[in-house]
Structures are given as C-alpha cells and as structure tokens.
Design a protein around this motif. Structure first.
Motif, PDB file in Angstrom:
ATOM      1  N   PHE A 143      -2.700   4.812  -7.636  1.00 30.32           N
ATOM      2  CA  PHE A 143      -2.856   3.710  -6.423  1.00 30.32           C
ATOM      3  C   PHE A 143      -4.031   2.529  -7.173  1.00 30.32           C
ATOM      4  N   VAL A 171       0.942  -1.158  -0.031  1.00 32.70           N
ATOM      5  CA  VAL A 171      -0.052   0.096  -0.054  1.00 32.70           C
ATOM      6  C   VAL A 171       1.055   1.362   0.059  1.00 32.70           C
ATOM      7  N   TYR A 199      -7.317   6.948   3.635  1.00 34.24           N
ATOM      8  CA  TYR A 199      -7.971   8.350   2.976  1.00 34.24           C
ATOM      9  C   TYR A 199      -8.765   8.892   3.771  1.00 34.24           C
ATOM     10  N   ALA A 232      -4.602   8.735  -5.677  1.00 35.44           N
ATOM     11  CA  ALA A 232      -5.514   7.911  -5.622  1.00 35.44           C
ATOM     12  C   ALA A 232      -5.502   7.110  -7.190  1.00 35.44           C
ATOM     13  N   GLU A 241      -6.399   1.117   2.281  1.00 42.08           N
ATOM     14  CA  GLU A 241      -6.224   2.409   1.632  1.00 42.08           C
ATOM     15  C   GLU A 241      -7.446   3.311   1.869  1.00 42.08           C
ATOM     16  N   ASN A 275       1.191   4.225  -2.798  1.00 43.44           N
ATOM     17  CA  ASN A 275       1.025   5.720  -2.636  1.00 43.44           C
ATOM     18  C   ASN A 275       2.282   6.566  -2.624  1.00 43.44           C
TER      19      ASN A 275
END
Length: 447
Positions: free
Chosen positions: A109, A12, A88, A106, A84, A16
């Motif tokens: 990702f 992750v 966020y 985003a 994620e 990002n």
C-alpha cells in the motif's frame, strides 16, 4: 464530493489487494480477474486522474489538465492515507490476522500510494506557474517529513487548483466572447511602459495581458522607449514610435494605455510634440501625475555620491541590455513633486483627446516584496495616504477617473501587480480581464 470519496475508497481497496485476497480467499480465475481489474483501475487513475474528477475539463489546456490531475493525485493520497490509518487501527483492535500479512499489505500500500504522491508532486513542480520557487524547494526537500509534508503539500495543491480554476475560467470567457472580438477597437492600442523597464526585449513588461487582448481582437503595439530617460526624451522616442505605427497600420490615430512614468511620457508627446492629432485616447495606469515623495527623498536626502554611483551602475547595466543613452537621474528627477508641479503647468491637456486614469492600492506592506514594501511605509509615514507602493492615489487621478482598483484583505494591488509583473493570480482581481474590460470600454466609446 460523493464521486471523489467513492474513487478514493476504491483506490484504497485496490492498494490493499493482498489483504482482500487473503480474507476473501480468491483463487484461480477469480484471483487473476480481480488482480487485473485492480491494476487497470490503479493505472487509469495514476495516468488520467483528472478523468475521475467531477470537473468539466472542456476549457482546460493540456498543461492545465495534467496539473489538475496532479492536484487530484495529491488529494487522493492525503485522504486515502487517512482512511488507511483508520482501517489499520480497526484491524489491529478487532482483527486476528497474521502480522506478516498485515506488514506485507502495508508495504505494498505504501509503495503504491507514494508513487501517486511523487507523480502528483512532479506535476505541480514542473507545470504550475503560480507556486513560488521557495515553496517548490520546500516540497522538493521536505516532502518526506511526516505532518509537515501534509501541510506544505496541501498548501501547494490549493495554489495549483486555484490556478487551474482561474485559467479555465479565462478560457471559458474567451470562448464566450470570441465571436464579438470585444477588444477590436477603432484605433490600434499602444501600450507604454514605465521607468526602469523595457517592454519589447527579453521580458514582456505587461505579463500575460497583451496575449489576452490580442486573443480578443486587439491590435497591440509597444512604446519601445528606453528604460530610463527624462520625460521629454522618452516622449520624443514615443512620438517616433507613434508615427511608425500609424504608417504601418494606416490608422489615423491610436489609443494609448500607459503605466507609471509612461503616462507622463505620453502626455508630453501628445501636448508638446504634436501627437494630439494622432492620439485618440490616453488611459494612464498608476501614473504619478503629481509626483512621488520618495523621489524627492531619494535625490534630496541621500548623499550625491551614492546617487551618482547608483545611476552609473544602472546606466552601465542597461546599456548592455540595449539602451543607447540611459539616464537614471533624469528619469527620477522628473518623478519628484517639484518637477510635477512645473510639468502640469506646461503640459496642458489637448482638446480632442480622451484623458482617463485608474489607480490601485496596497492594503499593507505585505501586499508586495522589497522595495515596494519599504516605499509603501515611506509614503504612509510622510503623506498618510493610500498608495500602491510607489504612487499615492491622490497623485494618479487625471482626466476622467475610472476609480480605485481594490481587493479585500491584506493583499492589495501593488504598482507591479497592475502590469502583471509577477504573473500572479490574485484573489478578487484578474488583471487580464481588467484590461479586457478597459479596452471594451474604449470600444464602446467609439475609440
């Protein structure tokens, strides 16, 4: 679990990268170093996700490794996506980052994680043999629907993961018993098929079983009788096959493993065609020694014109498949309770031959599809007795009874499951190991 969590969290973070680069203000050499390391990690996980698993891959074939990797990709996708979302939400609550930066991050990702998802889906769709066609189609057409895709992908991932577990367990057991050749019996093994099937062309009647037996030392042959004949005619063909096998191998006798009507064909050959001197043992699997009530109903209740039309269609089809003179009605008549009574009076067990039997049972109509789900209900209604969808347990016991094959829950073990007809892994019952144990027992008894 810790390793999986850490791997997912790192994945992750890698996806990002735009956000971290902006927050940490990475420049020049450090920027490129982190970027290259991030890409290398992402590519390594994408190509070889199974290597990041805690599982021992030693006993997995290449297909299983790639399939297991697909499971890892989809698992990482699911948990990573949830991480994620939480990440966020926190950023939106406490952060003051530009919305353009958050949107760009985003999108990157999402693309990177969707690539992982798509690769995982392709691996499962192409390599899994346990995920049914219906579920594969659902994944293909509905993978993009939020919430539902999580449900269906989670379901197929579980099926594929269990498939990998079962296959690697089988491989591990094979490796452990390889030296002992546990299925190398004194006499060759003759596997005799039941009615409405052929066992040596186009489709192996016995599924994955023969390959597993051979791997463990068994010398396996097939009955090769036609798909549907009266018992005495099938027994005649079977007798000729026995003679041929003994001539080819030089063995004085052989062991017969027979399923369904094949058990009746074998008994007739042994008792009526002199094969008792050439057969050491007969093990019958779900054989209707005392007949099947549904066969009486089929012939007694249905209009004769309907029966004849079904028989004509069947015979015509199997002639094209190679049968010389298929006889649908003759085969079904010999499965009735009335014929079974006469058969058992005429066909006596022969001294010097080991007779043993085994039987499975369905736990509900949902244990199998049509027509077994229907015939299961018919047998329950008429006889109120446990059955495998075709044969009542009481009808299958002959000679030394080795017991019922049962599993807990609604699944049960059907008539077809006992020959691995659908190549399906069933929780609580590994059909290949069942037959390995059956042959091991024959070997221990000196056969």
């Amino acid at each position: 679990m810790i390793k999986k969590i850490l791997t997912t969290v790192l994945l992750v973070m890698v996806c990002n990268f735009i956000l971290w680069q902006n927050i940490l203000q990475l420049k020049n050499g450090r920027f490129w170093l982190v970027l290259v390391l991030s890409l290398l990690f992402y590519l390594a996980f994408s190509v070889l996700p199974e290597r990041f698993s805690v599982r021992d891959l030693k006993y997995m074939t290449l297909r299983m490794k790639v399939l297991y990797g697909g499971c890892e990709l989809l698992t990482a996708f699911g948990y990573g996506f949830m991480i994620e979302l939480v990440f966020y939400v926190i950023l939106l609550i406490v952060g003051n980052l530009p919305w353009r930066l958050l949107l760009a991050n985003a999108l990157v990702f999402l693309v990177l994680f969707l690539l992982l998802e798509m690769q995982g889906i392709f691996r499962l769709l192409l390599l899994s043999k346990q995920i049914k066609v219906g579920k594969k189609l659902m994944v293909m057409f509905f993978w993009w629907i939020p919430i539902f895709n999580i449900y269906i992908i989670r379901k197929v991932t579980r099926i594929a993961r269990i498939e990998c577990e079962v296959e690697s367990h089988i491989a591990q057991m094979d490796a452990a018993r390889a030296e002992n050749q546990v299925c190398q019996t004194k006499y060759p093994i003759l596997m005799v098929h039941g009615v409405f099937f052929r066992d040596w062309q186009y489709f192996n009647y016995w599924g994955r079983i023969p390959k597993e037996l051979i791997k463990n030392g068994a010398n396996v042959y097939y009955g090769k009788q036609e798909s549907a004949l009266a018992v005495k005619e099938s027994a005649k063909e079977l007798s000729a096959q026995i003679e041929q096998i003994l001539e080819e191998t030089g063995a004085p006798k052989l062991n017969i493993i027979a399923h369904s009507k094949g058990g009746l064909d074998s008994r007739y050959a042994i008792s009526m065609y002199g094969m008792h001197e050439k057969v050491a043992s007969l093990t019958t699997i779900n054989t209707p020694h005392y007949g099947c009530k549904w066969a009486d109903i089929l012939l007694g209740k249905l209009p004769l014109s309907v029966v004849k039309k079904v028989a004509k269609t069947y015979n015509k089809m199997f002639k094209k498949l190679g049968d010389a003179h298929p006889d649908f009605i003759g085969a079904v008549e010999d499965l009735t309770e009335e014929r079974a009574l006469v058969f058992n009076q005429e066909v006596m067990d022969m001294p010097g031959v080991l007779y043993q039997s085994v039987m499975s049972k369905m736990n509900s109509p949902k244990s199998a599809g049509f027509p077994l789900s229907l015939t299961y209900r018919i047998i329950n209604m008429l006889q109120k007795v446990e059955n495998d969808g075709l044969v009542p347990i009481t009808s299958a016991k002959w000679g030394e009874y080795l017991g019922d094959v049962v599993v807990s829950g609604r699944r049960g073990i059907s008539h077809g499951d006992m020959i691995d007809l659908f190549r399906e892994n069933i929780a609580g019952f590994e059909v290949r190991n069942f037959y390995v144990d059956l042959i091991k027992d024959l070997k221990s008894k000196g056969y």
